[in-house]
Design an enzyme around this catalytic site. Structure first.
Site, PDB file in Angstrom:
ATOM      1  N   ALA A  90       0.815  -1.210   0.000  1.00  0.00           N
ATOM      2  CA  ALA A  90       0.000   0.000   0.000  1.00  0.00           C
ATOM      3  C   ALA A  90       0.850   1.263   0.000  1.00  0.00           C
ATOM      4  O   ALA A  90       0.500   2.262  -0.627  1.00  0.00           O
ATOM      5  CB  ALA A  90      -0.920  -0.001   1.222  1.00  0.00           C
ATOM      6  N   GLU A  91       1.952   1.214   0.709  1.00  0.00           N
ATOM      7  CA  GLU A  91       2.799   2.400   0.852  1.00  0.00           C
ATOM      8  C   GLU A  91       3.583   2.721  -0.419  1.00  0.00           C
ATOM      9  O   GLU A  91       3.673   3.871  -0.826  1.00  0.00           O
ATOM     10  CB  GLU A  91       3.771   2.211   2.023  1.00  0.00           C
TER      11      GLU A  91
END
Length: 264
Positions: A90-91
């Site tokens: 996600a990052e």
């Protein structure tokens, strides 16, 4: 018989240099002394050779799977490996070179101050970054008594905001982030990536240059060097030397035919 002294000298010099490069490519670190390579540049070549040979460096072999680093981090900090990978996905999409507009860096998108507090000296180093991110989420899980959603919200928006609102902050970005990571974590994740940088003891390579990498002091100090780029440059240099030599020899051959003499 006449001699082209200048060309003879240049060809001899390039032949010697090319031979040294070939020695390095063929024999690795054993050839470095014979090739006359010393000091800091020698360490760079050793790094490249270790990557080529898949040698183990600091417990993680050059070119090792990023999944293995996540597994190691999971075991060390007692955090579910899929949760760690979900955060990394996600990052940054597992991009070790990612930099956000806010200044967060690396796979786990650590802010400089956070990275420093976690003992991460080089956030672009995949292993250090993942270990730092795992340590951070572990601390947040402890703070919020194992509540994964609150820990993720704090990872994204900061503990101050979670404490201020008594739960997940009413920020659309944070709410979407928590939902996305939880969805990712519900599935088995593979990074599909290898570590792209070789980790070496600090001080092995020069500290200068516009892109000099800052290192941590002490016996456990590390810095990263992109050895794939170095190997590419090494091969380019070798190719350019071969082309130059071929061109000079062709010029000599032409002169020999025209003058009826042998040039060296």
């Amino acid at each position: 018989m006449s001699y082209n002294i200048a060309n003879g000298y240049n060809i001899a010099w390039m032949a010697s240099a090319l031979s040294s490069i070939n020695q390095i490519n063929r024999l690795g670190t054993t050839a470095l002394g014979k090739a006359g390579v010393s000091g800091e540049f020698r360490s760079v070549i050793q790094a490249a050779q270790q990557k080529e040979q898949g040698s183990s460096v600091s417990g993680i072999s050059a070119g090792d799977s990023m999944d293995r680093i996540f597994e190691e981090a999971s075991q060390k900090y007692n955090v579910d490996v899929n949760l760690l990978k979900a955060i990394g996905k996600a990052e940054s999409g597992f991009n070790a070179s990612a930099v956000s507009s806010a200044g967060a860096v690396g796979v786990m998108q650590l802010m400089p101050a956070t990275a420093k507090s976690l003992g991460v000296s080089n956030s672009y180093d995949a292993r250090q970054n993942i270990m730092g991110g795992a340590k951070y989420i572990s601390q947040l899980l402890d703070k919020y008594n194992g509540n994964v959603e609150l820990a993720l919200a704090a990872y994204n928006a900061g503990s101050g905001n979670v404490d201020k609102y008594g739960g997940i902050p009413p920020f659309e970005e944070t709410q979407n982030y928590v939902k996305r990571v939880m969805e990712y974590a519900g599935n088995t994740i593979s990074t599909g990536k290898n570590v792209s940088e070789t980790v070496l003891p600090a001080g092995a390579v020069q500290n200068g240059g516009a892109e000099a990498i800052q290192t941590r002091t002490g016996d456990d100090s590390y810095f990263s060097i992109n050895t794939e780029l170095f190997l590419s440059l090494l091969n380019i240099m070798r190719g350019e030397m071969e082309l130059k030599m071929a061109s000079m020899l062709m010029d000599d051959s032409t002169s020999e035919k025209e003058n009826g003499s042998i040039w060296i």
